[in-house]
Write an enzyme that holds these catalytic residues in place. Structure first.
Site: not given
Length: 360
Positions: A70, A161, A195
């Protein structure tokens, strides 16, 4: 097998893999590498140089797919509060925090843009599928994104995201359903979530619904409990899970005079490990194929037997024979949601296109 540490200078296991049009259509095994390494913070050109060295090394081992952590390009702002303390005042954040954001914004990249062009060229040069975590800049808003590239040097698309976590919501925008792609490649169907959005059951189900086989999970979470989440996803989705995290010491970030590192009490020493990694590759049966690695920067590599997917699906296919759509179903809005839209055709832009299941 785990190949570590990175940059060891050891003889490559396989010097080169020639992939016909991207990959061998008859292959049943995919060699994949997750990269565990730190960003060169606030220095995007140097970060890209480092990425190329790591991709070249992974390709030297015969890897066909390389997955980065990430925010590898642009950096994960670990330890920074951007001027906000426990008592958050949106109307008057500290000027130092504004300066930090200005530097962070400058280190982000436009998509598309020159850095994306360079990443595409790396994928083509080393003949790999590349999954790269970046901080994407669109105007004055930043997004935590994953970019996908193929071995022919083409940029395939991105995932933004969907749900930033905690203080991430101060510095990153929110993605929408238009960038939840799964790419049908010669290696298998590849997609990614970032994540903690991997903890969102409905978002995972959207990827399962698109037939994901190689599930990439770039992350900043190095806690041991993260391994349990990755194992669960592999079992639930009947897919390979590749989780890449950075390994960082305090010295990998700017010095205290330029970068305030909060959350650890007193200022950590330069050698203090602030993110120990934990990158891992897991099979559809829940078997750990490589990692987790907590020792340092590394290339974690494994051979993925794609036949294990159908064997796992025999007992449990979450969106197939084990689904009950007459009782439980999911509807995904995969259209872009923009704050300003124009009805005239002249004002429509490629950014309004949806990134869905696609063949490169």
């Amino acid at each position: 097998m785990a190949l570590a540490p990175s940059g060891s200078g050891s003889t490559p296991v396989i010097a080169e893999v020639e992939m016909n049009g991207g990959a061998d259509q008859s292959a049943t095994t995919v060699r994949a590498t997750v990269v565990q390494a730190s960003t060169v913070f606030y220095d995007t050109p140097a970060t890209l140089d480092k990425a190329e060295r790591l991709i070249a090394e992974a390709a030297g081992y015969g890897s066909q797919l390389v997955v980065f952590p990430e925010a590898f390009v642009g950096g994960y702002p670990r330890g920074s509060t951007f001027g906000f303390g426990i008592s958050i005042s949106m109307t008057n954040p500290q000027d130092k925090g504004k300066g930090e954001f200005q530097k962070y914004h400058a280190a982000a990249i436009d998509v598309p843009g020159p850095e994306v062009t360079r990443l595409a060229a790396m994928a083509g040069k080393y003949k790999v599928f590349l999954v790269m975590g970046v901080i994407e800049r669109e105007g004055y808003t930043l997004y935590c994104s994953v970019l996908f590239f193929d071995p022919l040097g083409r940029y395939l698309g991105k995932h933004r995201k969907l749900m930033p976590t905690a203080l991430e919501m101060i510095i990153w925008g929110f993605g929408d359903g238009s960038t939840i792609p799964v790419y049908d490649t010669p290696l298998g169907k590849i997609g990614a979530l970032i994540c903690w959005e991997n903890k969102m059951p409905l978002l995972r189900t959207a990827l399962y619904g698109r037939g994901i086989e190689i599930y990439c999970a770039p992350t900043a979470d190095s806690r041991p409990v993260w391994q349990a989440s990755m194992t669960h996803i592999a079992l639930e989705g009947g897919c390979f899970v590749l989780s890449a995290n950075q390994f960082c010491r305090r010295k990998d970030y700017p010095p205290p005079s330029e970068y305030a590192f909060a959350g650890l009490g007193e200022e950590p020493s330069p050698e203090t490990v602030v993110c120990p990694g934990g990158s891992v590759i897991i099979s559809p049966s829940g078997e750990v194929l490589a990692g987790p690695n907590y020792d340092g920067e590394a290339l974690i590599t494994a051979d993925l037997d794609m036949g294990k997917i159908v064997r796992a699906k025999f007992g449990f296919d979450v969106v197939g024979h084990y689904a009950r759509p007459e009782v439980l179903s999911l509807v995904v809005d995969d259209q872009p949601h923009r704050p300003v839209s124009f009805t005239s055709a002249a004002e429509k832009t490629p950014a309004a296109k949806s990134d869905g299941t696609a063949k490169p």
